[in-house]
Design a protein around this motif. Structure first.
Motif, mmCIF file in Angstrom:
data_model
loop_
_atom_site.group_PDB
_atom_site.id
_atom_site.type_symbol
_atom_site.label_atom_id
_atom_site.label_comp_id
_atom_site.label_asym_id
_atom_site.label_seq_id
_atom_site.Cartn_x
_atom_site.Cartn_y
_atom_site.Cartn_z
ATOM 1 N N ASN A 409 0.901 -1.261 0.128
ATOM 2 C CA ASN A 409 -0.002 -0.078 0.132
ATOM 3 C C ASN A 409 0.868 1.337 0.090
ATOM 4 O O ASN A 409 0.282 2.544 0.306
ATOM 5 N N ASP A 411 2.771 4.628 -1.370
ATOM 6 C CA ASP A 411 2.517 5.696 -2.213
ATOM 7 C C ASP A 411 3.681 6.683 -2.693
ATOM 8 O O ASP A 411 3.602 7.518 -3.101
ATOM 9 N N ALA A 431 -2.070 -5.656 -5.052
ATOM 10 C CA ALA A 431 -2.884 -4.794 -5.718
ATOM 11 C C ALA A 431 -3.087 -3.384 -5.471
ATOM 12 O O ALA A 431 -3.456 -2.685 -6.127
ATOM 13 N N ASN A 432 -3.196 -3.106 -3.949
ATOM 14 C CA ASN A 432 -3.376 -1.706 -3.709
ATOM 15 C C ASN A 432 -2.323 -0.850 -3.963
ATOM 16 O O ASN A 432 -2.359 0.317 -4.151
ATOM 17 N N ALA A 435 -2.965 -0.152 -7.470
ATOM 18 C CA ALA A 435 -4.019 1.024 -7.591
ATOM 19 C C ALA A 435 -3.525 2.382 -7.363
ATOM 20 O O ALA A 435 -4.076 3.234 -8.096
ATOM 21 N N HIS A 436 -2.602 2.580 -6.531
ATOM 22 C CA HIS A 436 -2.054 3.695 -6.142
ATOM 23 C C HIS A 436 -1.324 4.430 -7.524
ATOM 24 O O HIS A 436 -1.282 5.568 -7.954
ATOM 25 N N THR A 438 -1.731 3.299 -10.637
ATOM 26 C CA THR A 438 -2.662 3.555 -11.789
ATOM 27 C C THR A 438 -3.518 4.748 -11.644
ATOM 28 O O THR A 438 -3.887 5.640 -12.439
ATOM 29 N N ALA A 439 -3.694 5.231 -10.149
ATOM 30 C CA ALA A 439 -4.485 6.525 -9.855
ATOM 31 C C ALA A 439 -3.214 7.563 -9.807
ATOM 32 O O ALA A 439 -3.729 9.030 -10.147
ATOM 33 N N GLN A 469 0.787 -6.074 -16.053
ATOM 34 C CA GLN A 469 0.265 -4.893 -15.693
ATOM 35 C C GLN A 469 1.480 -4.017 -15.040
ATOM 36 O O GLN A 469 1.286 -2.738 -15.517
ATOM 37 N N TYR A 473 2.311 -0.180 -16.854
ATOM 38 C CA TYR A 473 2.557 1.035 -15.978
ATOM 39 C C TYR A 473 3.688 1.702 -16.191
ATOM 40 O O TYR A 473 3.814 3.014 -16.782
#
Length: 556
Positions: A409, A411, A431-432, A435-436, A438-439, A469, A473
């Motif tokens: 997780n 960032d 996955a988390n 997600a960061h 990708t965001a 993936q 990115y």
């Protein structure tokens, strides 16, 4: 008539004498012998590091900086100068020998040796509960855990040597290596200079020093983190993180500081790092700090907001830059040079970044997992191998792993940086974390990966991140990242990977000197918007204050 002739004769004689006398008076007087550069006396003729010395002689430059004074081969700062005197201080690292003075390209030496005597050793143990100053005319020996307690300030003069005692010197008998711990509410003012850095080093003799000889430096502050207030530190250090949440908390100054052979392993997985920041605030100044031969991570940040510039990680054992527990500071200009033969059993990384420590914790964790670990690094260079990376254990306890292992997780964001010679370039884990990315809150831009066996991969877990993936990115055109199979393409200096005296400046035509990206978090005012990628452009900021041979340096 005869009388007249005689008178004329005498007048003629007198005139000749007058003329001769006048002629002698008009002759030029002899020119004095011209003065030349010379050293006449040195007083005192012996003393420890930090001793004030007056050199007398001739033809010195009256501008102090125009005189170069060496104690044997070690340069000293000239604090005052006249044409006949120079005032200097015996520098750290000096050895017994002749003193030389160079002015205008000419060099002269003293007639006799200056004898360097050992500095008095001051032992430190237990608590420092009142403010005090450590001076460069003494050596300070840390025995066991030494705490600077809340309200006290420890000030350390430029040029001061602090040695960490090994486990045998722990007065508690618990086998703790010497460690300096700055508690929350306390301060350290360790402000060295480029010519007189402050050195924390091993208590072992030259040639006998090794990774993890002593503990290291630990600073605890009152800035935000994402752990419980009752959270303690690693390595058996007493104290709790608390819940003060003072973002601009000030724990002091670390400037022109070297930390050598720290990072002691207390038990398996329970070590102290080279330098550790626990919830240290942005009011703290960290600039020009080198950690060498750490037995664990070189630099680790557990929460906090402290910023830093000009960091060097040299021949560390485990990770170079480890960020956890909600660290949100900013770092610019950082270089790591690894010894290919030493790595940790956990798999050594350049970056290891987590938001929490794992151990079955959910992604939110205590304190709701906030703030997220979200530091921003820029202009970083990590160099591990010049050729094909190898992953086998040689002299260390384990293999190398990733230039960047980003997980749990985090960032984190990294801009304009170069990584060469790791088995893996980027491992995007969880996955988390994806997600960061990708965001866009986890941001990697202007990155160069060279000589990596696997440039980019996911965690390959059933519910995690696939290689495809992670590669999609990292390889997006907008990110302006580059993957190279051959590090020579970067046109680095021929001695870039040389462990004894590396030279980091890229060649004048290196592609690293252009194409930097300063978007998003990189636009922050903290960062100097350099055009180059990696830690160096045309200026080698490691010159003068670093040491790439601490194993053989005499510290007395």
């Amino acid at each position: 008539m005869n009388i007249l002739k005689k008178r004329l004769y005498y007048l003629f004689i007198l005139g000749g004498l007058f003329a001769a006398t006048t002629s002698c008076d008009n002759e030029e007087k002899p020119t004095p012998i011209e003065e030349v550069l010379a050293v006449k006396t040195v007083a005192p003729a012996s003393g420890p590091v930090g001793t004030k010395v007056v050199i007398t002689g001739t033809k010195f430059d009256t501008t102090p900086a125009n005189n170069t004074v060496l104690f044997n081969t070690t340069p000293a700062v000239v604090s005052a100068a006249t044409a006949t005197t120079l005032e200097v201080t015996v520098p750290a690292g000096a050895t017994s020998g002749l003193i030389s003075v160079t002015v205008g390209g000419k060099t002269v030496k003293s007639a006799a040796n200056f004898d360097l005597s050992a500095r008095a050793v001051i032992e430190k143990q237990g608590n420092i509960s009142a403010s005090e100053k450590w001076t460069k005319d003494k050596i300070y020996l840390l025995k066991g855990f030494v705490y600077v307690t809340s309200g006290a300030t420890l000030t350390i003069e430029p040029g001061t040597i602090i040695k960490g005692g090994g486990v045998a010197l722990d007065p508690s008998g618990l086998g703790k290596g010497g460690t300096l711990i700055i508690n929350a509410g306390a301060k350290i003012i360790a402000e060295g200079t480029a010519t007189e850095p402050i050195v924390f080093t091993s208590n072992a003799a030259p040639g006998a020093r090794k990774h993890g000889d002593w503990g290291g430096v630990v600073i605890m502050g009152k800035a935000p983190h994402n752990r419980l207030a009752s959270q303690g530190a690693e390595g058996g250090i007493s104290g709790q993180l608390g819940a003060d949440n003072i973002a601009d908390d000030n724990s002091g100054i670390l400037k022109y500081v070297r930390i050598e052979f720290p990072g002691i392993a207390l038990t398996a997985g329970n070590e102290i790092n080279g330098i550790t920041f626990y919830a240290v605030g942005s009011g703290t100044v960290v600039d020009n700090v080198q950690v060498s031969y750490s037995g664990d991570d070189s630099f680790e940040w557990f929460g906090g907001t402290v910023n830093a510039k000009h960091l060097v990680a040299f021949r560390g054992w485990d990770d170079d830059w480890d960020t956890d527990w909600g660290y949100t500071g900013k770092v610019q200009y950082a270089v790591s040079l690894r010894d290919p033969d030493f790595a940790d059993q956990s798999g050594s990384n350049g970056f290891e970044s987590d938001n929490f420590s794992g151990s079955g914790e959910p992604a939110t964790g205590p304190n709701n997992g906030l703030p997220l670990t979200a530091p921003v690094f820029a202009n970083v260079s990590n160099f591990a191998f010049t050729g094909t990376p190898h992953t086998n254990t040689i002299s260390g306890s384990g293999p190398y792993q990733s230039a960047m292992h980003l997980r749990r997780n985090t960032d984190i964001s990294i801009f304009n940086s170069v990584f060469a010679g790791y088995p893996e370039g980027l491992r995007l884990d969880g996955a988390n974390t994806l997600a960061h990315a990708t965001a866009g809150t986890l941001d990697l831009k202007g990155i160069v990966l060279a000589n990596t066996t696997i440039p980019v991969r996911g965690d390959r877990g059933a519910t995690g991140v696939s290689d495809a993936q992670a590669q999609a990115y990292f390889g997006a055109t907008a990110r302006k990242n580059t993957i190279l199979t051959d590090v020579s393409t970067l046109l680095l200096n021929a001695d870039n990977f040389k462990l004894a005296g590396p030279k980091f400046l890229p060649q004048a035509t290196s592609p690293l000197l252009k194409d930097a990206v300063w978007e998003g978090k990189g636009a922050d005012a903290f960062f100097t918007k350099e055009t180059f990628r990696g830690a160096f452009g045309t200026t080698d900021w490691t010159t003068g204050w670093t040491n790439f041979d601490p194993q053989n340096t005499p510290y007395n």
